[in-house]
Scaffold this motif. Structure first.
Motif, PDB file in Angstrom:
ATOM      1  N   LEU A 128       0.797  -1.224   0.000  1.00 58.14           N
ATOM      2  CA  LEU A 128       0.000   0.000   0.000  1.00 58.14           C
ATOM      3  C   LEU A 128       0.833   1.279   0.000  1.00 58.14           C
ATOM      4  N   PRO A 129       1.953   1.368   0.736  1.00 54.87           N
ATOM      5  CA  PRO A 129       2.708   2.633   0.740  1.00 54.87           C
ATOM      6  C   PRO A 129       3.131   3.111  -0.643  1.00 54.87           C
ATOM      7  N   ASP A 130       3.541   2.194  -1.523  1.00 54.87           N
ATOM      8  CA  ASP A 130       3.925   2.599  -2.874  1.00 54.87           C
ATOM      9  C   ASP A 130       2.729   3.151  -3.643  1.00 54.87           C
ATOM     10  N   MET A 131       1.563   2.549  -3.439  1.00 58.25           N
ATOM     11  CA  MET A 131       0.353   3.051  -4.100  1.00 58.25           C
ATOM     12  C   MET A 131       0.016   4.451  -3.602  1.00 58.25           C
ATOM     13  N   VAL A 164     -11.057  -8.754   8.706  1.00 59.15           N
ATOM     14  CA  VAL A 164     -10.716  -8.306   7.358  1.00 59.15           C
ATOM     15  C   VAL A 164     -11.686  -7.229   6.887  1.00 59.15           C
ATOM     16  N   LEU A 165     -12.970  -7.412   7.177  1.00 56.68           N
ATOM     17  CA  LEU A 165     -13.966  -6.412   6.791  1.00 56.68           C
ATOM     18  C   LEU A 165     -13.691  -5.078   7.473  1.00 56.68           C
ATOM     19  N   SER A 166     -13.525  -5.087   8.783  1.00 62.36           N
ATOM     20  CA  SER A 166     -13.284  -3.853   9.532  1.00 62.36           C
ATOM     21  C   SER A 166     -11.975  -3.193   9.098  1.00 62.36           C
ATOM     22  N   PHE A 167     -10.940  -3.981   8.954  1.00 64.57           N
ATOM     23  CA  PHE A 167      -9.628  -3.480   8.539  1.00 64.57           C
ATOM     24  C   PHE A 167      -9.721  -2.810   7.166  1.00 64.57           C
ATOM     25  N   SER A 168     -10.407  -3.455   6.243  1.00 63.47           N
ATOM     26  CA  SER A 168     -10.528  -2.920   4.891  1.00 63.47           C
ATOM     27  C   SER A 168     -11.335  -1.627   4.870  1.00 63.47           C
ATOM     28  N   TYR A 173     -11.116   4.390   3.909  1.00 66.84           N
ATOM     29  CA  TYR A 173     -11.184   5.814   4.235  1.00 66.84           C
ATOM     30  C   TYR A 173      -9.797   6.462   4.181  1.00 66.84           C
ATOM     31  N   GLU A 174      -8.820   5.813   4.782  1.00 63.68           N
ATOM     32  CA  GLU A 174      -7.478   6.393   4.817  1.00 63.68           C
ATOM     33  C   GLU A 174      -6.893   6.537   3.414  1.00 63.68           C
ATOM     34  N   SER A 175      -7.094   5.520   2.571  1.00 64.51           N
ATOM     35  CA  SER A 175      -6.465   5.493   1.251  1.00 64.51           C
ATOM     36  C   SER A 175      -7.172   6.382   0.244  1.00 64.51           C
ATOM     37  N   VAL A 182      -9.262   0.789  -1.563  1.00 61.32           N
ATOM     38  CA  VAL A 182      -9.184  -0.454  -0.793  1.00 61.32           C
ATOM     39  C   VAL A 182     -10.610  -0.830  -0.431  1.00 61.32           C
ATOM     40  N   PHE A 183     -11.002  -2.061  -0.681  1.00 55.56           N
ATOM     41  CA  PHE A 183     -12.331  -2.489  -0.233  1.00 55.56           C
ATOM     42  C   PHE A 183     -12.337  -3.986   0.035  1.00 55.56           C
TER      43      PHE A 183
END
Length: 267
Positions: A128-131, A164-168, A173-175, A182-183
């Protein structure tokens, strides 16, 4: 605007659990759209057979990476092996342990948590950081309709998918503020080897679909301009998930237990 938010045509996609089922279907659909692929799974023979099929049919570059995601730091080590730009990550690998929790094996539970939770977090942390830095990219984390309620006899698996659902949803929102998607993709029971292993009783948590139907749901979500934190595959599965959020847990659990042929443990 990220090009992946119109019609999803990522230049290179990485798919875990790619040797069969939903993962293999993702590979076929993305290859048909012209995406080069990095296929990750434990079964090297199946990965190679799939890669040969996709190269022959679609002419894409297809790299196979035999990998055990239950190992510590699997995502970070995978990033070292796959240093090139990845436009789409599909975290699909996972497995379940079914049966009363006290009858289960602690080593199996440990491996489930390692693959279904730790590896998902680790791969997101690695890619994710590179994205975010280039303001372009997508991660699809495959959860399940079991994420929307506790499930007797699938206690650890359902809890893992709820994670996984909560994390995603949090990463969605952050991404989004950085142009990255991210979903969570939430299939119900799907005609794959997964349900050959855990049995048909798990259909208590949803209605059967094919891998093609599940991946079609994901691709529609990727093709739309509207970014959602999660999608549920199948209208009936979506209704069941919504109902699970309305029915009190003390009422829902005995019903699920009866459907799954387990005697209720509460009065």
């Amino acid at each position: 605007m990220s090009r992946i938010m119109s019609r999803c045509r990522p230049a290179r996609s990485l798919i875990t659990g790619a040797s069969s089922g939903i993962g293999a279907e993702f590979a076929r659909v993305l290859a048909a759209r012209g995406s080069d692929l990095v296929l990750v799974a434990r079964r090297e023979d199946r990965l190679k057979a799939l890669a040969e099929e996709l190269v022959s049919t679609h002419g894409v570059d297809c790299r196979t990476v035999p990998w055990d995601l239950s190992e510590p730091a699997s995502g970070r080590r995978l990033r070292d092996v796959v240093p090139e730009r990845i436009d789409l990550v599909v975290n699909n690998a996972g497995f379940a342990v079914q049966g009363p929790f006290t009858d289960g094996d602690a080593d199996d539970f440990e491996r489930l948590v390692a693959v279904d939770i730790r590896a998902v977090v680790d791969i997101c942390s690695a890619f994710l950081p590179d994205m975010i830095a280039r303001r372009d990219g997508t991660i699809v984390n495959v959860a399940s309709t079991t994420a929307f309620q506790p499930v007797p006899t699938l206690a650890v698996y359902a809890a893992a998918k709820a994670f996984v659902l909560s994390f995603s949803q949090s990463l969605w929102y952050e991404s989004a503020q950085h142009g990255v998607r991210v979903f969570a993709l939430n299939p119900g029971p799907t005609h794959t080897e997964f349900f050959d292993v855990i049995g048909d009783s798990a259909t208590a948590t949803g209605t059967y679909q094919t891998s093609a139907q599940v991946v079609a749901t994901a691709m529609r979500a990727l093709d739309t301009r509207r970014s959602r934190p999660h999608v549920i595959s199948g209208r009936r599965n979506a209704v069941q998930a919504a109902m699970a959020g309305i029915v009190p847990t003390r009422v829902l659990l005995p019903v699920l237990a009866r459907i799954l042929h387990q005697p209720p443990s509460i009065s």
